[in-house]
Scaffold this active site. Structure first.
Site, short mmCIF file in Angstrom:
data_model
loop_
_atom_site.label_atom_id
_atom_site.label_comp_id
_atom_site.label_asym_id
_atom_site.label_seq_id
_atom_site.Cartn_x
_atom_site.Cartn_y
_atom_site.Cartn_z
N PHE A 52 35.84 98.82 -26.76
CA PHE A 52 35.10 100.08 -27.01
C PHE A 52 34.32 100.03 -28.32
CE2 PHE A 52 39.20 102.09 -25.12
CZ PHE A 52 38.97 101.48 -23.89
N HIS A 53 34.02 98.84 -28.83
CA HIS A 53 33.28 98.70 -30.09
C HIS A 53 31.86 98.25 -29.76
CE1 HIS A 53 37.47 97.65 -31.93
NE2 HIS A 53 37.33 98.94 -31.72
N ILE A 54 30.91 99.18 -29.74
CA ILE A 54 29.57 98.90 -29.23
C ILE A 54 28.63 98.55 -30.38
CG2 ILE A 54 27.70 99.74 -27.79
CD1 ILE A 54 30.45 99.58 -26.41
N ASP A 103 30.53 93.69 -27.68
CA ASP A 103 31.81 94.38 -27.80
C ASP A 103 32.85 93.31 -28.14
OD1 ASP A 103 33.96 96.14 -27.65
OD2 ASP A 103 33.30 97.05 -25.78
N HIS A 104 34.01 93.72 -28.56
CA HIS A 104 35.08 92.76 -28.86
C HIS A 104 35.88 92.54 -27.58
CE1 HIS A 104 34.54 94.21 -33.19
NE2 HIS A 104 33.97 93.03 -33.06
#
Length: 530
Positions: free
Chosen positions: A466-468, A312-313
């Protein structure tokens, strides 16, 4: 009469699954698309948002049904992380998927993002190159109506127009919000490159969508449909003959004697079970849900990598009051960012960084602090207006590496209304991410000095975005990856995974456009199989 219910069954109706369905239908294939959640009309999401008490919970305007709980449901995701970091994520289970409430950023990866290991000696290389994916990026941008400035160097390294493109963006950039104009004028002389953020809010009418008029509620729902969301391609796919089946929760996949998937079992809200057969199956759920389904069925995991390598970021935020009115909240919620550290040589020892400037209406963010100070009446109104006019929020989008110990697995300790498990997530930060702290502190100090800023929220903790990615990782070696270069399972020749979970590197940019490009590419490969 066909022996199958469809040529292709796609599980998940988000932007990736819907684009794959649309392409396959256009290539003459019969497609059924299953979705766990319900249909939610845009007008209903708007009404729910207006009536919601929380204006920063992007899931709140959408139904959280007991048979398809979203990520904010109590107990659905049990997360373990470091003491200075709370892992939180935000995704929907509705027709159209999580792009129903996203910010709309549509970045391409850089060529070096595809060859991190061979260029910088860390992480993994992709089994495909930027050049392999570039034509599919172009198609994806046209499908979404991406707005961008193609002359810019998006690497921040003085490479001219970069990354290479075969065509300009479909739509030209909109006017710069005043906030971004001032940020550019203040930070440019310090050597920072503030670039336009490519996104999918139409800058002029595009394929039935109106031009953006700056409502600034892209998250959680564009009230006029100017911003792209996955339900738009659901409609297009259905118009091409795709059969959409909402409120159908996939829970079982059958495997035949040749390791091919032969059927999917799904459960309706009333508890009844049903089955579909197809020549090819596509898992296009959220990147935490795909590994859950595979692990529930002991599939695609000969490498023991399903659910592992979660990326994730994860970085830091800074919120401050500038010494002048900037009036964030006018125009789109995402417009500009700072890209200097997106592809520096230091990627061999620490995370690459991209700085994102949020452009949300800030009234709801400043008010709680003012109430705690005891302000009331006109004094409160004046203080809200003053702080709202000067508030600046910056988040780092920070590169993480695929670590097998960062993972997601089913959680049998939680059961939804259909008796299906929740999720357990373990996510810890290594020295590669933590090593960027000093650089971020240096850049934040320069920004604060440029604006004579008064800090409201200091960057003391870590936050994910929230970037999976990485949970069903792609690779050429079947012993350490889940899918091949075509998003095809190494273990099951007729199973494809169209999810950002296949991405072997996280880079510093939102993964959605890359996921859609990969899904469109996979659809054309699938069409040749069936």
């Amino acid at each position: 009469m066909s022996d199958y219910d469809a040529d292709v069954v796609i599980i998940g109706s988000g932007a990736l699954g819907a684009n794959a369905a649309y392409q396959l239908a256009g290539l003459g294939k019969s497609v059924i698309m299953l979705e766990a959640g319900p249909v939610v009309p845009r007008w209903k999401a708007i009404e729910n948002y207006h009536n919601a008490a929380s204006k920063r919970n992007w899931c709140a305007p959408y139904p959280n049904v007991p048979w398809a709980p979203n990520s904010y449901t109590d107990g659905y995701i049990q997360a373990e992380s470091d003491p200075d970091f709370e892992y939180v994520t935000s995704y929907l289970r509705v027709v159209g998927g999580t792009t129903r409430h996203w910010g709309g950023a549509c970045w391409r990866l850089l060529p070096n993002d595809f060859k991190l290991k061979s260029t910088y000696g860390v992480g993994r290389d992709w089994p495909i190159s930027y050049d392999d994916l570039e034509p599919w990026y172009d198609i994806a941008e046209k499908e979404l109506g991406v707005v961008g400035t193609h002359e810019e160097d998006q690497s921040g390294q003085g490479r001219g127009q970069y990354p290479p493109r075969s065509a300009p963006y479909p739509l030209p950039p909109e006017g710069k919000p005043y906030l971004l104009q001032r940020i550019q004028s203040k930070l440019g002389p310090l050597g920072y490159q503030v670039s336009h953020e490519p996104h999918c809010r139409a800058s002029r009418p595009y394929e039935g969508r109106p031009a953006c008029v700056g409502n600034n509620m892209c998250e959680p729902v564009c009230p006029i449909g100017a911003m792209y969301s996955g339900d738009m391609h659901v409609v297009k796919a259905v118009d091409r003959g795709v059969k959409l089946m909402p409120e159908c929760v996939a829970f079982g996949l059958d495997k035949g004697p040749k390791n091919e998937i032969t059927a999917v079992h799904y459960r309706k809200p009333d508890g009844s079970d049903h089955m579909l057969t197809a020549k090819v199956f596509v898992l296009a759920c959220h990147a935490l849900e795909v590994p859950k389904l595979l692990l529930m069925n002991n599939l695609a995991n000969s490498s023991d990598q399903v659910g592992r390598n979660l990326m994730d970021h994860t970085g830091m935020n800074l919120t401050f009051l500038a010494n002048e009115p900037l009036w964030s909240g006018r125009g789109s919620v995402q417009h500009g960012c700072m890209v200097n550290r997106r592809d520096e040589p230091s990627r061999n020892v620490r995370s690459a960084i991209r700085y994102s400037f949020h452009n949300h209406v800030p009234n709801v963010d400043v008010t709680p602090g003012l109430l705690k100070r005891g302000l009331m009446g006109k004094a409160l109104e004046d203080a809200i207006r003053d702080q709202s006019s000067r508030l600046v929020n910056i988040a780092t989008m920070s590169e993480t590496l695929p670590e097998p110990t960062n993972r997601v697995v089913p959680n049998p300790g939680y059961k939804d209304s259909l008796g299906l498990p929740g999720l357990k997530v373990s996510y810890r930060l290594n020295d590669y991410v933590r090593g960027m702290r000093d650089v971020v502190q240096h850049d934040f100090a320069n920004i604060l000095q440029a604006f004579e800023g008064e800090v409201l929220e200091a960057p003391v903790g870590w936050r994910n975005q929230f970037h999976i990615m990485g949970t069903v990782i792609m690779g050429s070696d079947r012993t350490n990856s889940v899918v091949d270069a075509d998003c095809r399972s190494h273990d099951h020749p007729n199973l494809f995974l169209c999810t950002t979970g296949v991405m072997p590197s996280s880079a510093t940019v939102n993964p959605t456009l890359t996921g859609i490009a990969l899904s469109i590419r996979a659809a054309h490969i699938i069409a040749k199989d069936v």
